[in-house]
Design a protein around this motif. Structure first.
Motif, PDB file in Angstrom:
ATOM      1  N   ILE A  28       8.891  10.923   2.068  1.00 25.44           N
ATOM      2  CA  ILE A  28       8.047   9.728   2.047  1.00 25.44           C
ATOM      3  C   ILE A  28       6.923   9.957   3.039  1.00 25.44           C
ATOM      4  O   ILE A  28       7.152  10.295   4.188  1.00 25.44           O
ATOM      5  CB  ILE A  28       8.836   8.439   2.357  1.00 25.44           C
ATOM      6  N   PHE A  29       5.722   9.824   2.549  1.00 22.63           N
ATOM      7  CA  PHE A  29       4.568  10.160   3.350  1.00 22.63           C
ATOM      8  C   PHE A  29       4.037   8.936   4.077  1.00 22.63           C
ATOM      9  O   PHE A  29       3.935   7.857   3.500  1.00 22.63           O
ATOM     10  CB  PHE A  29       3.495  10.780   2.464  1.00 22.63           C
ATOM     11  N   SER A  30       3.688   9.143   5.324  1.00 24.66           N
ATOM     12  CA  SER A  30       3.374   8.009   6.180  1.00 24.66           C
ATOM     13  C   SER A  30       2.084   7.309   5.790  1.00 24.66           C
ATOM     14  O   SER A  30       1.784   6.248   6.319  1.00 24.66           O
ATOM     15  CB  SER A  30       3.293   8.465   7.641  1.00 24.66           C
ATOM     16  N   ILE A  31       1.319   7.864   4.864  1.00 26.00           N
ATOM     17  CA  ILE A  31       0.098   7.168   4.454  1.00 26.00           C
ATOM     18  C   ILE A  31       0.389   6.100   3.403  1.00 26.00           C
ATOM     19  O   ILE A  31      -0.479   5.287   3.087  1.00 26.00           O
ATOM     20  CB  ILE A  31      -0.953   8.151   3.906  1.00 26.00           C
ATOM     21  N   PHE A  32       1.611   6.104   2.865  1.00 30.45           N
ATOM     22  CA  PHE A  32       1.961   5.122   1.848  1.00 30.45           C
ATOM     23  C   PHE A  32       2.950   4.106   2.408  1.00 30.45           C
ATOM     24  O   PHE A  32       3.857   4.462   3.144  1.00 30.45           O
ATOM     25  CB  PHE A  32       2.579   5.807   0.631  1.00 30.45           C
ATOM     26  N   PRO A  33       2.795   2.847   2.057  1.00 29.08           N
ATOM     27  CA  PRO A  33       3.711   1.828   2.569  1.00 29.08           C
ATOM     28  C   PRO A  33       5.079   1.897   1.898  1.00 29.08           C
ATOM     29  O   PRO A  33       5.202   2.289   0.735  1.00 29.08           O
ATOM     30  CB  PRO A  33       3.018   0.512   2.222  1.00 29.08           C
ATOM     31  N   ILE A  51       5.847  -1.555   5.747  1.00 30.58           N
ATOM     32  CA  ILE A  51       5.431  -0.700   6.847  1.00 30.58           C
ATOM     33  C   ILE A  51       4.651   0.498   6.327  1.00 30.58           C
ATOM     34  O   ILE A  51       5.019   1.131   5.337  1.00 30.58           O
ATOM     35  CB  ILE A  51       6.651  -0.231   7.672  1.00 30.58           C
ATOM     36  N   ILE A  52       3.527   0.768   7.006  1.00 27.64           N
ATOM     37  CA  ILE A  52       2.821   2.027   6.819  1.00 27.64           C
ATOM     38  C   ILE A  52       3.063   2.897   8.053  1.00 27.64           C
ATOM     39  O   ILE A  52       3.419   4.064   7.939  1.00 27.64           O
ATOM     40  CB  ILE A  52       1.321   1.806   6.570  1.00 27.64           C
ATOM     41  N   ASP A  73      10.453   9.064   9.055  1.00 22.04           N
ATOM     42  CA  ASP A  73       9.995   9.961   7.994  1.00 22.04           C
ATOM     43  C   ASP A  73      10.743  11.289   8.011  1.00 22.04           C
ATOM     44  O   ASP A  73      10.880  11.937   6.970  1.00 22.04           O
ATOM     45  CB  ASP A  73       8.493  10.177   8.112  1.00 22.04           C
ATOM     46  N   ALA A  74      11.239  11.687   9.164  1.00 18.29           N
ATOM     47  CA  ALA A  74      12.009  12.940   9.228  1.00 18.29           C
ATOM     48  C   ALA A  74      13.300  12.816   8.427  1.00 18.29           C
ATOM     49  O   ALA A  74      13.810  13.813   7.901  1.00 18.29           O
ATOM     50  CB  ALA A  74      12.315  13.286  10.673  1.00 18.29           C
ATOM     51  N   LYS A  75      13.826  11.601   8.352  1.00 23.29           N
ATOM     52  CA  LYS A  75      15.057  11.356   7.591  1.00 23.29           C
ATOM     53  C   LYS A  75      14.770  10.721   6.235  1.00 23.29           C
ATOM     54  O   LYS A  75      15.693  10.375   5.504  1.00 23.29           O
ATOM     55  CB  LYS A  75      15.990  10.445   8.387  1.00 23.29           C
ATOM     56  N   CYS A  95      14.223  -2.030  -2.045  1.00 22.48           N
ATOM     57  CA  CYS A  95      13.278  -1.142  -1.381  1.00 22.48           C
ATOM     58  C   CYS A  95      12.271  -0.660  -2.433  1.00 22.48           C
ATOM     59  O   CYS A  95      12.646  -0.408  -3.583  1.00 22.48           O
ATOM     60  CB  CYS A  95      14.048   0.031  -0.780  1.00 22.48           C
ATOM     61  N   TYR A  96      11.008  -0.543  -2.018  1.00 21.79           N
ATOM     62  CA  TYR A  96       9.953  -0.135  -2.953  1.00 21.79           C
ATOM     63  C   TYR A  96       9.036   0.887  -2.292  1.00 21.79           C
ATOM     64  O   TYR A  96       8.612   0.708  -1.132  1.00 21.79           O
ATOM     65  CB  TYR A  96       9.130  -1.355  -3.372  1.00 21.79           C
ATOM     66  N   TYR A  97       8.735   1.943  -3.020  1.00 20.24           N
ATOM     67  CA  TYR A  97       7.820   2.973  -2.522  1.00 20.24           C
ATOM     68  C   TYR A  97       7.140   3.647  -3.697  1.00 20.24           C
ATOM     69  O   TYR A  97       7.804   4.204  -4.579  1.00 20.24           O
ATOM     70  CB  TYR A  97       8.587   4.016  -1.694  1.00 20.24           C
ATOM     71  N   ARG A  98       5.841   3.552  -3.740  1.00 17.78           N
ATOM     72  CA  ARG A  98       5.013   4.262  -4.723  1.00 17.78           C
ATOM     73  C   ARG A  98       5.575   4.123  -6.131  1.00 17.78           C
ATOM     74  O   ARG A  98       5.899   5.105  -6.798  1.00 17.78           O
ATOM     75  CB  ARG A  98       4.892   5.740  -4.343  1.00 17.78           C
TER      76      ARG A  98
END
Length: 111
Positions: A28-33, A51-52, A73-75, A95-98
């Motif tokens: 999960i990349f930190s530029i995406f919420p 969270i971003i 993000d490491a985990k 939970c939602y991501y991209r």
């Protein structure tokens, strides 16, 4: 597409605490919420917290001061620490991501 798996739900009494986790199958990349939503019976799904970065966080007004969202993000994991839980927090939390959703996890607050 990233697979998301929530854990940590359950039943607690009012005033209790729970910590939800959202584990992603890939990076999960930190530029995406990453966002936590919830849906109570017969109610629309609503945003709880997103969270971003540590400096870019949003909360639903009714959970401010009680819930804390964080990400590791490491985990590839995002957490939702929920304190001072109220019966109105009872819902299925997602939970939602991209454009990916987790399967949801039940949180029940009842005496």
């Amino acid at each position: 597409q990233v697979q998301l798996v929530e854990s940590g739900g359950g039943s607690v009494q009012p005033g209790g605490s729970l910590r939800l986790s959202c584990a992603a199958s890939g990076s999960i990349f930190s530029i995406f919420p990453v966002v936590w939503y919830r849906q109570a019976p017969a109610k629309p799904r609503e945003l709880v917290a997103g969270i971003i970065s540590d400096y870019d966080i949003t909360y639903k007004d009714s959970v401010k001061g009680r819930f804390t969202i964080s990400r590791d993000d490491a985990k590839n994991t995002v957490y939702l620490q929920m304190n001072s839980l109220k019966p109105e927090d009872t819902a299925v939390y997602y939970c939602y991501y991209r454009q990916s959703w987790g399967q949801g996890i039940q949180v029940t607050v009842s005496s």
